[in-house]
Write an enzyme that holds these catalytic residues in place. Structure first.
Site, PDB file in Angstrom:
ATOM      1  N   TYR A  39       4.860  -5.727  17.929  1.00 10.93           N
ATOM      2  CA  TYR A  39       5.025  -4.779  16.464  1.00 10.93           C
ATOM      3  C   TYR A  39       5.682  -3.087  16.475  1.00 10.93           C
ATOM      4  CZ  TYR A  39       3.808  -1.945  12.870  1.00 10.93           C
ATOM      5  OH  TYR A  39       3.771  -0.286  11.469  1.00 10.93           O
ATOM      6  N   ASN A  85      -1.589   7.223  11.239  1.00 12.39           N
ATOM      7  CA  ASN A  85      -2.703   6.487  10.572  1.00 12.39           C
ATOM      8  C   ASN A  85      -2.770   7.230   9.420  1.00 12.39           C
ATOM      9  OD1 ASN A  85      -3.189   6.082  13.196  1.00 12.39           O
ATOM     10  ND2 ASN A  85      -4.945   5.089  12.364  1.00 12.39           N
ATOM     11  N   ILE A 102     -17.601  -0.422  15.981  1.00  8.21           N
ATOM     12  CA  ILE A 102     -16.858   0.631  16.673  1.00  8.21           C
ATOM     13  C   ILE A 102     -15.907  -0.004  18.263  1.00  8.21           C
ATOM     14  CG2 ILE A 102     -16.939   3.408  17.909  1.00  8.21           C
ATOM     15  CD1 ILE A 102     -19.296   3.547  16.827  1.00  8.21           C
ATOM     16  N   TYR A 156       0.255  -1.471   0.126  1.00  9.12           N
ATOM     17  CA  TYR A 156       0.166   0.245  -0.108  1.00  9.12           C
ATOM     18  C   TYR A 156       1.083   1.286   0.195  1.00  9.12           C
ATOM     19  CZ  TYR A 156      -3.200   3.792   2.608  1.00  9.12           C
ATOM     20  OH  TYR A 156      -3.406   4.883   2.203  1.00  9.12           O
ATOM     21  N   ILE A 157       1.481   1.551   1.174  1.00 10.92           N
ATOM     22  CA  ILE A 157       2.292   2.432   1.198  1.00 10.92           C
ATOM     23  C   ILE A 157       3.486   2.896  -0.602  1.00 10.92           C
ATOM     24  CG2 ILE A 157       3.623   4.595   2.418  1.00 10.92           C
ATOM     25  CD1 ILE A 157       2.100   2.859   5.085  1.00 10.92           C
ATOM     26  N   THR A 179       7.260   4.196  12.887  1.00 12.22           N
ATOM     27  CA  THR A 179       5.987   4.478  13.893  1.00 12.22           C
ATOM     28  C   THR A 179       5.094   4.614  15.027  1.00 12.22           C
ATOM     29  OG1 THR A 179       4.095   2.656  14.131  1.00 12.22           O
ATOM     30  CG2 THR A 179       5.756   1.561  14.629  1.00 12.22           C
ATOM     31  N   HIS A 235      -7.922  -1.788   8.893  1.00 14.07           N
ATOM     32  CA  HIS A 235      -8.126  -0.333   9.494  1.00 14.07           C
ATOM     33  C   HIS A 235      -9.752   0.138   8.686  1.00 14.07           C
ATOM     34  CE1 HIS A 235      -3.228  -0.832   7.837  1.00 14.07           C
ATOM     35  NE2 HIS A 235      -3.442  -0.560   9.605  1.00 14.07           N
TER      36      HIS A 235
END
Ligand code: UDP
Length: 327
Positions: free
Chosen positions: A141, A170, A207, A11-12, A117, A189
């Site tokens: 992580y 994020n 949520i 993705y990134i 991160t 995500h």
């Protein structure tokens, strides 16, 4: 420059590849395609399908392609999974990064941008988070990324490596031209999950926690557009200094609650998004947002996309045009 982007089909990484190509660099995307997608790699970049754990082959690619700098995005990045399977995280994120450093050393490459991160801060004492605040990760992580930060500092001192370790908040959204976007399997995500509900691919979303000490009781996070994030990597690459490490937060500098994200998705999509309130997800700090002042002060760089709606719009365009992601 000749730049290797490891994890360039993710993705990134794929957004970084696209940005570097568009800014005139020659890009070699290196990816084992375990999580990444061939179609995510910009057609003007060269894709080498290779696991970066294969140090000898990685070094050979670096040398053959005359690589001058590396951006390293390949990592495992699910907090929950890291708690359940820490060995995987220390292997993929720490051991394989050391192997990657060996390959860089063999090829004589001295420039690196490594994805770190905000999870390295753990539960911060205050927000906004500045780079000098204590780093006390609360998951394997976050710990794995902090370990690499420390390793890089030692290697930089010993071998004159020039590196940056941007600490992401994020990351969200998709390329504004709609060509590439987010396709995680499994998806965990918030933003893509909400948009999957908007698309009718999930009946509702959960949520996680509504009793946090935040204005509306849900967690607050700092959402930075993936293109801004990619651009910050290039700024850091252009400002590397031999023997030194650059540590910068990459965020917008404002927080949005989970409910605010859902409301922004309702506004952008015009869809009703069904939600269910469930218990907190273990390990989620109540509020995390960056002080973006470090990048602003030292490089006059700030995220350009500061409106959450614009981030959501870009992701919504991508999901509508690619309901099955890259498949
Ligand atoms: N979240 C949520 N429901 C979901 C996914 C995420 O309520 O299905 C919340 C999560 O608890 C966190 C925020 O949304 O407060 C952002 O979570 P995400 O997993 O996107 O990123 P993280 O902050 O964990 O890096």
């Amino acid at each position: 420059m000749n730049i290797a982007v490891i994890g360039g089909a993710g993705y990134i990484g794929s957004h970084a590849v696209k940005l570097l190509v568009e800014r005139g660099h020659r890009v070699i995307a290196i990816d084992n395609l375990g999580m990444g997608h061939r179609a995510a790699v910009h057609p003007k970049a060269k894709l080498v399908v290779l696991d970066c754990a294969n140090v000898a082959r990685l070094a050979a690619v670096f040398m053959t392609e005359k690589i001058e700098a590396v951006m390293h995005f390949a990592a495992s990045a699910y907090v929950d999974e890291s708690v359940a399977d820490p060995r995987k995280y220390y292997r993929n994120n720490v051991a394989n990064t050391i192997g990657m450093l060996d390959a860089m050393h063999l090829a004589g490459i001295k420039k690196l941008v490594f994805s770190s991160t905000c999870a390295t801060y753990g539960e911060p004492e205050k927000v906004p988070i500045t780079e000098d605040m204590p780093q006390r990760p609360i998951s394997p992580y976050g710990q794995s990324k902090l370990m690499v930060e420390h390793i890089l500092l030692d290697v930089a001192r010993a071998e004159n490596l020039a590196f940056a370790a941007p600490r992401y908040f994020n990351v969200a959204g998709a390329a504004l031209d709609g060509t590439i976007g987010e396709d995680h399997r499994p998806e965990t995500h918030l933003l893509p999950i909400v948009l999957q509900v908007a698309m009718g691919r999930r009946p509702s979303m959960e949520i996680f926690g509504t009793d946090y000490p935040t204005p509306d009781g849900t967690c607050v996070r700092d959402y930075i557009h993936v293109w801004d994030l990619a651009e910050a990597h290039l700024v850091l690459l252009e400002n590397l200094q031999p023997g030194r490490g650059l540590f910068y937060n990459l965020g917008v500098g404002r927080g949005y609650s989970v409910r605010e994200v859902i409301d922004a998705c309702r506004a952008v999509t015009g869809k009703d998004i069904a939600t269910r309130q469930v218990a907190r997800r273990p390990g989620d700090p109540p509020a995390l947002f960056a002080s973006p002042e470090g990048m602003a002060r030292d490089f006059h760089w700030k995220a350009k996309i500061t409106d959450l709606h614009v981030i959501v719009e870009s992701a919504w365009r991508w999901f509508q045009a690619h309901p099955n992601g890259y498949q």
